[in-house]
Every structure is written in C-alpha cells, then in structure tokens.
Scaffold this motif. Structure first.
Motif: not given
Length: 385
Positions: A105, A132, A136-137, A156, A158, A161, A171, A292, A294
């Motif tokens: 990341n 992400h 995983q953030s 973000e 995501a 995610a 998230v 995190c 995930s």
C-alpha cells in the motif's frame, strides 16, 4: 484450471434478478436505493451512491471534490490504471507515491517526504487516492493525518476491500477520508456483474456525485435557476455522465451482500492455510498490519528469485501450464506506454517496480475447496523446489 478468482452465483441471486426482470422497473426503480442503503449500513457511511463501475465511482468522486485542470491527483503505481486515469478525465495532472514493500500500500513515509517537497514547489495535490491493495487497508491514520496537515482531499480506492476493517472500524466509514469507492466486478468479494459504489459521510458530496452520475440533472427546486414548469420538469445544472447502475445489478448486489461475512471468513481460512503450507518455500508471503482485518481479495506471493532456478516469467508460465489460473496484480501504471508519455520512466518508483518483478497472485476465492487449495500448494512446491 483453478482460477485466481471467480464469482459465486446462487439460486437466491438468480431469483433476485429474475424478480426485477418481471417487475415494472429495470432502471431507476427501488432496488438501487436499497442497494445503496445496504452498502451504507455495511460500511458505516451516511451516504452511498451507486454507479455502473468502480471507475465511474472514482470519476464522480473526483468531480465532487472539484478536481480540475491545473490540479494534481496522486495515487500509487501498483494499481489498476483506472485509479490514475480518473485524474486525466478531470483534466488534472497525475503523479504517484511509492508503496511500502511489506503491505503493498501507499507508503506514509514516502508520502510525507513527497508532500514536503511539493509544498515547497507549489505542487501539492488536490486529491490523494490510496489503494487498499489485496483487501488490506492502507495506513489511513497516517495518510489521513498528512492529508489534513497539507489540505489534501482523500478518496480511498477500496475496490479490493469491501468488508475489511482498519483499527476496528469498517473500511468505508471515511474517518480518515472524504469518499471511499468499492468495486463489484465478478472477481471481487461480492459482485453486481459490473458496478461500483462511492460512500461518504458528507451529504453535499453525495448529492454532487449523484448528479454527476446522472447527466448533471436535478429536480430539486432549490437548485434550479427559475421556477419549475410542472411535475415533469428537471434542469441540467452541470456536466454529468450516464453512470447509473441498473436494477438487475442492484438486486444481485443486495443478495450477494447478505453473504459478505461468510465470503470473507472463507477467504480468511484459505489465506491462513496458505500462510502455513507455503512457509517453507522460497516465497515472501503477505504481511498483515495487526490493525487491519483484510477482505483477502487477493493472495500475492513474491518469488525469492535468488533462491530458485527459474525466472519470474518461467514460474508464472509453469504454474499456468500446471492448471493454476495465476495472475499478476498489477503492472506499475507509470510504466505503461500512455503514462510514459507524461515523462515517467523505469526507476521512478522502485518499490512498486520490485513488487512487479517477482509477484504472482495465486488462486483465492470463497468457493475454492480445500482440495483445490491443496492442489495449488502442491503445484507451487513442485515448481519451486
């Protein structure tokens, strides 16, 4: 062939879509708002705006934040090209921040250094898009704090995610960002075939994104330049696009989201089993930030090329030949021919380039059986030892 990812379509999904097909609405009916409400509840966001793809959702998010000509958008190099392309759609300039080699990341240290230089040069970004990667953030606490310090807006990405969490919060709750975007492509955690959603806690941003996704139109008298002509009346008050999600997509998404927790639980079981079974092979396995949880969209292994006789490509092709549908996520965006035209070159982002040079995404999906997972491990062992 065991694919690296695949959708799971159940009878409930088929029934949900069939119900829409025999209803009065195929577009702009009740299912899309229901889907948006379901995503908002899942993520802890106040507002959700559905779109026909995550790329569209990223675009309307940038538009809502006012990204335009002479502005800068920064994202990471190891992402799908859409994360960067949306900056060009808005007429902005695009740059990249290198990744952390452990999490894949955006690296907060690299970001801090780049922001400091950009402030001196007068080239601070207007929008930052951390991605992400694999589910995983990113370290949103540090990234969000840096963005706030320098007055940068944050989206973000995501896409990998949905259902993940950072520091105990889902998230998409946007504690450290303005907007979060999710993808519902078939290989993602849950699917609407194609589709995306942008979530936010900001009502004004949600309204701007909703207009941008529907031609820039409004029926709100408060936003019109003059009185309505009648019940049929609308006005186009800005440029927008036809990025709307269909009722069929939304119905599929509602049905799929009901299984989100089960999907992530099963993916996590497979990931933990991989951690154990592959530990003795010449591989670097994914490292998880303890803050995190995930969503495990992808399980990426990195070859220790100095410990094996084969090249990266030879290993990849051997795995494909043995029946594993492995893939590579992603080719660094700055090395693509289009982006080289902006002056980017090899060596600009060494961590992302090193990641690309030895990474392989191995099969991981919710309906993968234990036997399939064990087959993946056996093929990897036979190829690498």
């Amino acid at each position: 062939m065991i694919p690296y990812g695949r959708q799971d379509i159940t009878q409930d999904d088929l029934d949900a879509v069939r119900d829409v097909l025999t209803s009065d609405f195929l577009t702009q009916g009740p299912r899309v708002p229901e889907f948006e409400a379901t995503v908002a509840k899942t993520t802890g966001a106040a507002h959700a705006v559905a779109a026909n793809s995550a790329t569209s959702a990223l675009h309307i998010a940038c538009m809502a934040l006012g990204l335009g000509p002479d502005d800068w958008l920064w994202t990471v190099p190891n992402t799908f090209v859409a994360s960067a392309n949306v900056g060009i759609y808005c007429g902005a300039r695009v740059d990249f921040v290198d990744i952390d080699p452990d999490s894949f990341n955006m690296c907060p240290d690299a970001l801090a250094a780049k922001l400091e230089r950009a402030e001196v040069a007068g080239t601070l970004p207007k929008v930052l898009i951390p991605v992400h990667m694999t589910g995983q953030s990113a370290d949103m606490e540090r990234i969000g704090a840096l963005a706030k310090l320098y007055g940068v807006r944050v989206i973000e990405d995501a896409s990998h995610a949905i259902g993940a969490s950072f520091a105990g919060q889902p998230v998409g709750c946007c504690v450290h960002s303005d907007i979060t975007v999710f993808s519902f492509h078939p290989v993602k955690i849950v699917t609407t075939a194609e589709g995306g959603v942008a979530v936010t806690q900001d009502e004004a941003l949600a309204a701007r994104m909703r207009r941008a996704a529907s031609h820039g139109l409004t029926r709100d008298p408060a936003l019109m330049t003059h009185d309505s002509h009648g019940p049929w009346y609308y006005q186009q008050i800005e440029l927008g696009y036809n990025y709307r999600m269909t009722e069929m997509q939304a119905a599929l998404g509602i049905s799929q989201l009901g299984r989100l927790a089960d999907y992530i639980a099963r993916r996590t079981v497979h990931a933990r089993a991989y951690d154990t079974a592959l530990a003795d092979l010449p591989l670097d396995l994914p490292r998880q930030d303890p803050r995190c949880a995930s969503a495990w969209h992808l399980y990426v292994v990195r070859l220790r090329l100095d410990q094996i006789a084969l090249s990266h490509r030879e290993v990849f092709e051997a795995l494909r030949a043995a029946g594993l549908g492995v893939n590579l996520h992603y080719i660094p965006v700055h090395t693509q021919p289009f982006w080289r035209g902006f002056g980017f070159k090899d060596g600009d982002f060494p961590n992302a380039e090193s990641y690309y040079a030895r990474s392989i995404s191995i099969p991981l999906f919710a309906t993968m059986t234990d036997a399939q997972r064990e087959e993946v491990c056996a093929v990897l062992k036979a190829t690498l030892t």
